[in-house]
Design a protein around this motif. Structure first.
Motif, short mmCIF file in Angstrom:
data_model
loop_
_atom_site.label_atom_id
_atom_site.label_comp_id
_atom_site.label_asym_id
_atom_site.label_seq_id
_atom_site.Cartn_x
_atom_site.Cartn_y
_atom_site.Cartn_z
N PRO A 1 0.91 -1.28 0.12
CA PRO A 1 0.14 0.08 -0.16
C PRO A 1 0.98 1.39 0.09
O PRO A 1 -0.01 2.47 0.07
CB PRO A 1 -0.79 -0.19 1.24
CG PRO A 1 0.13 -0.90 2.31
CD PRO A 1 1.04 -1.87 1.34
N HIS A 2 2.25 1.11 -0.07
CA HIS A 2 2.88 2.27 -0.13
C HIS A 2 4.13 1.86 -0.45
O HIS A 2 5.24 1.36 0.43
CB HIS A 2 3.11 2.87 1.48
CG HIS A 2 3.93 4.09 1.61
ND1 HIS A 2 3.83 4.88 2.77
CD2 HIS A 2 5.02 4.75 0.72
CE1 HIS A 2 4.47 6.11 2.55
NE2 HIS A 2 5.17 5.90 1.57
N ILE A 3 4.65 2.25 -1.83
CA ILE A 3 5.94 1.79 -2.45
C ILE A 3 6.39 2.87 -3.53
O ILE A 3 5.45 3.07 -4.25
CB ILE A 3 6.08 0.23 -2.84
CG1 ILE A 3 7.27 -0.10 -3.54
CG2 ILE A 3 4.89 -0.01 -3.85
CD1 ILE A 3 7.58 -1.50 -3.44
N HIS A 4 7.50 3.32 -3.56
CA HIS A 4 8.02 4.33 -4.39
C HIS A 4 8.43 3.60 -5.52
O HIS A 4 9.80 3.44 -5.65
CB HIS A 4 8.72 5.49 -3.63
CG HIS A 4 8.11 5.94 -2.62
ND1 HIS A 4 6.88 7.01 -3.00
CD2 HIS A 4 8.00 5.99 -1.38
CE1 HIS A 4 6.72 7.44 -1.82
NE2 HIS A 4 7.05 6.88 -0.85
N MET A 5 7.83 3.12 -6.64
CA MET A 5 8.44 2.50 -7.66
C MET A 5 9.31 3.12 -8.35
O MET A 5 10.12 2.81 -9.11
CB MET A 5 7.28 1.75 -8.38
CG MET A 5 6.40 0.59 -7.45
SD MET A 5 7.51 -0.56 -6.65
CE MET A 5 8.65 -1.36 -7.87
N SER B 1 2.78 9.99 -3.98
CA SER B 1 3.63 10.92 -4.72
C SER B 1 4.49 11.30 -3.31
O SER B 1 4.10 11.73 -2.32
CB SER B 1 3.03 11.98 -5.27
OG SER B 1 1.71 12.64 -4.55
N PHE B 2 5.75 11.73 -3.66
CA PHE B 2 6.66 12.14 -2.58
C PHE B 2 7.79 12.96 -3.13
O PHE B 2 7.81 13.44 -4.26
CB PHE B 2 7.25 10.80 -1.74
CG PHE B 2 7.81 11.25 -0.42
CD1 PHE B 2 6.96 11.81 0.30
CD2 PHE B 2 8.99 10.92 0.16
CE1 PHE B 2 7.46 12.28 1.54
CE2 PHE B 2 9.42 11.48 1.22
CZ PHE B 2 8.66 11.94 2.05
N TRP B 3 8.96 13.01 -2.45
CA TRP B 3 9.80 13.95 -3.07
C TRP B 3 10.72 12.89 -3.95
O TRP B 3 10.61 11.78 -4.04
CB TRP B 3 10.64 14.64 -1.86
CG TRP B 3 11.49 13.57 -1.20
CD1 TRP B 3 11.24 12.45 -0.56
CD2 TRP B 3 12.98 13.85 -0.87
NE1 TRP B 3 12.22 11.97 0.06
CE2 TRP B 3 13.30 12.82 0.10
CE3 TRP B 3 13.91 14.95 -1.04
CZ2 TRP B 3 14.52 12.81 0.43
CZ3 TRP B 3 15.08 15.06 -0.50
CH2 TRP B 3 15.50 13.67 0.20
N GLY C 1 -2.23 12.18 -0.69
CA GLY C 1 -1.05 11.59 -0.09
C GLY C 1 0.40 11.63 -0.62
O GLY C 1 0.13 11.84 -2.12
N GLU C 2 1.48 11.55 -0.17
CA GLU C 2 1.57 11.62 1.32
C GLU C 2 1.60 13.15 1.76
O GLU C 2 2.34 13.74 1.15
CB GLU C 2 2.92 11.07 1.73
CG GLU C 2 3.40 9.66 1.37
CD GLU C 2 4.75 9.27 1.61
OE1 GLU C 2 4.85 9.53 2.84
OE2 GLU C 2 5.45 8.70 0.91
N ILE C 3 0.81 13.21 2.74
CA ILE C 3 0.68 14.44 3.45
C ILE C 3 1.16 14.21 4.89
O ILE C 3 1.15 13.36 5.43
CB ILE C 3 -0.84 15.36 3.36
CG1 ILE C 3 -1.80 14.19 3.75
CG2 ILE C 3 -1.18 15.40 1.91
CD1 ILE C 3 -3.17 14.97 3.98
N ASP D 1 0.73 6.53 8.73
CA ASP D 1 1.91 5.76 8.27
C ASP D 1 3.13 6.05 9.01
O ASP D 1 3.47 6.72 9.71
CB ASP D 1 2.23 5.92 6.83
CG ASP D 1 2.43 4.40 6.21
OD1 ASP D 1 2.79 3.56 6.83
OD2 ASP D 1 2.18 4.47 4.91
N HIS D 2 4.05 4.97 8.83
CA HIS D 2 5.42 4.88 9.43
C HIS D 2 5.49 4.73 10.95
O HIS D 2 6.13 5.52 11.77
CB HIS D 2 6.11 6.06 8.97
CG HIS D 2 6.24 6.42 7.70
ND1 HIS D 2 6.17 5.57 6.47
CD2 HIS D 2 6.01 7.58 6.91
CE1 HIS D 2 6.26 6.40 5.47
NE2 HIS D 2 6.15 7.29 5.83
N LEU D 3 4.36 4.14 11.41
CA LEU D 3 4.13 3.82 13.00
C LEU D 3 5.11 2.87 13.58
O LEU D 3 6.04 2.17 12.92
CB LEU D 3 2.64 3.54 13.21
CG LEU D 3 1.56 4.52 12.77
CD1 LEU D 3 0.28 3.84 13.03
CD2 LEU D 3 1.98 5.84 13.30
ZN LIG Z 1 6.75 7.03 1.24
#
Ligand SMILES: [Zn+2]
Lengths: 284, 243
Positions: A6-10, A33-35, A104-106, A166-168
């Motif tokens: 559910p969260h992967i930066h391909m 989407s991220f940096w 996301g990600e916010i 996320d990232h808990l």
């Molecule tokens: Zn991420």
């Protein structure tokens, strides 16, 4: 075994990774989407990136038998750069796309006033577009950041069941469990969370509303961490159904709230070898 | 929009999809920014199935939305150019399909959509290339641009019956280009799409000038065989306009 990461930066992975993921059971992914590692300096870099998340990356994934969806947002780090913040004005165009299954990600990175503004505006967009949200919690000062994140989420009026935090870790999972939001865990090779710690959290807090991801971004990361965690769950006494709940049904239920997930069916015992795919670029 | 397509859309849309589209048309005609988020959502709201003449339900519904925009001339061009810029391929296809209709309703729109046609023709998405070559392209592309577009279709194996205006615009120079293309294919021992022959045949002497017929005497068996197949197909074809 069927796995939905559910969260992967391909964007930062190779075709070998896609192949190995398919072989490990990964059949669907969501790419938030991220940096980009290197900072962006204009809104145009965002829109080209969003276009890639909606066009090129799903095409690449489909060639390896993996269904790709994405989430769109201004990320917390770049919310602090005035050259980037104007991307908020073009987000509505993207939030209307079929493949976009959440905002996301916010969230917070350094908890600045600019981050406050971006977070509040994007939560309002999620309400307007009836989309779930993926919220990142900060790596530094995590417990305080998580608490503050939950306060802002509550004030926004978005129902907690539409929010994935996320990232808990061991210290923040309880806060989020009480809030009614979904709980995400990024399993990394040496930071954030390991497979064995993850299994202990699931034993202690149960499998409900829990999602496990590999994040697999620009840092040292492993796109097979979802499968390794699933194996660790089985070794730790969970049965196939519990693994399927965490690795497939929970992400489907969470992102399914967008009304746009529309996945091709994957059987729980899918062990098929991928034999090519005719999905063409563009869809529709 | 072609009346058949309009009627097919009305027949196919029922219940929620029809209500959504009626409401969306009202919204985009009253709120200048509404189309930016309504346009991408059409596929999942109205459906994506086939309609008629290669159009989908979503194509026709999107074109209906664009026709409802309360804009003219340069402002209209700016809005649809941005929809195209931010659009996925299905959205871009609908923008391309709308161009002739937008110009019919607003002559001041004129050639302002031509950059979108040219962009599609530079790309490799055959679906978009075909959508770009509707009546609008036939009206506005200059002679060179039109010929290059037809040649690109032949290269990309897009059937030429999807290209608007061929009967009026196919000229001797286009026939020459297609005959040279055919010769090149024969020299490689390959086959030629049958739909180039009517255009070549309509211009006497063009095939002979290409050098293709001499390939029938080539010492290379593959070339000889390909030439015989091509010449047979050519002879069996009625020239364009002769039907
Ligand atoms: Zn991420």
């Amino acid at each position: 075994m069927r796995i939905f990461d559910p969260h992967i930066h391909m964007t930062s992975r190779t075709t070998d990774d896609y192949e190995a993921m398919y072989a490990a059971g990964v059949r669907a992914v969501v790419e938030p989407s991220f940096w980009l590692g290197q900072p962006r300096t204009s809104v145009d870099s965002f829109t080209d990136y969003f276009d890639a998340l909606l066009g090129w990356e799903p095409y690449r994934a489909a060639q390896f038998g993996i269904q790709h969806r994405c989430t769109i947002a201004l990320n917390p780090k770049e919310a602090n750069d005035p050259r980037c913040a104007a991307v908020l004005d073009v987000l509505p165009r993207y939030l209307a796309k079929d493949r976009v299954v959440a905002v996301g990600e916010i969230g917070y990175d350094s908890m600045t006033p600019e981050e406050d503004e971006a977070l509040a505006r994007q939560l309002a967009l999620a309400v307007e577009f009836e989309l779930p949200v993926l919220v990142h919690t900060p790596h530094r000062d995590k417990a305080v950041g998580t608490r503050r994140t939950l306060d802002v989420v509550r004030e926004s009026g978005i129902p907690p069941e539409r929010v994935l935090v996320d990232h808990l870790n061991e210290l923040t999972v309880g806060l989020v469990a009480d809030s009614g939001c979904w709980m995400g865990f990024s399993v990394y090779p040496d930071t954030k969370m390991s497979e064995d710690r993850m299994v202990r959290i699931l034993q202690e807090h149960g499998t409900g509303r829990k999602l496990v991801n590999s994040a697999a971004d620009w840092g040292r990361s492993d796109p097979l961490k979802t499968r390794k965690t699933a194996d660790a769950m089985l070794a730790g006494g969970f049965d196939d159904d519990a693994v399927d709940e965490v690795m497939w049904r929970n992400p489907v239920a969470f992102y399914g709230q967008s009304g746009r997930l529309d996945l091709e069916e994957v059987k729980p015992d899918d062990t098929a070898l991928f034999a090519g795919n005719s999905i063409r670029r563009g869809g529709e | 929009m072609d009346p058949h397509i309009r009627a097919a859309l009305d027949r196919q849309l029922t219940g929620d999809a029809r209500r959504w589209l009626v409401d969306a048309v009202v919204r985009v005609s009253q709120d200048l920014t509404a189309v930016r988020t309504v346009f991408p959502a059409v596929g999942r709201r109205c459906g994506r199935g086939p309609l008629a003449a290669g159009w989908t339900v979503a194509d026709a519904a999107r074109v209906r939305l664009l026709a409802a925009l309360p804009l003219r001339g340069a402002e209209l061009a700016e809005e649809i150019t941005a929809l195209h810029r931010y659009g996925e391929p299905a959205e871009q296809r609908a923008v391309l399909r709308s161009l002739a209709l937008l110009e019919d309703a607003d002559p001041s729109f004129a050639g302002l959509g031509l950059p979108l046609v040219r962009e599609a023709l530079r790309g490799n998405d055959t679906d978009l290339i075909a959508a770009a070559l509707g009546p609008y392209a036939a009206r506005h592309l200059d002679q060179d641009g039109y010929r290059q577009a037809v040649l690109k279709c032949v290269f990309c194996e897009i059937p030429l019956d999807r290209v608007a205006g061929l009967d009026e615009r196919a000229d001797r120079e286009l026939a020459r280009m297609l005959a040279d293309f055919a010769h090149e294919r024969v020299a490689a021992g390959r086959d030629i799409p049958a739909d180039v022959w009517p255009i070549v045949r309509a211009h006497a002497g063009v095939l002979e000038a290409s050098g293709l017929p001499a390939e029938a005497d080539s010492p290379v068996p593959d070339r000889r065989a390909a030439a015989v197949r091509a010449l047979t197909a050519y002879s069996a074809t009625a020239p364009a306009g002769a039907s």
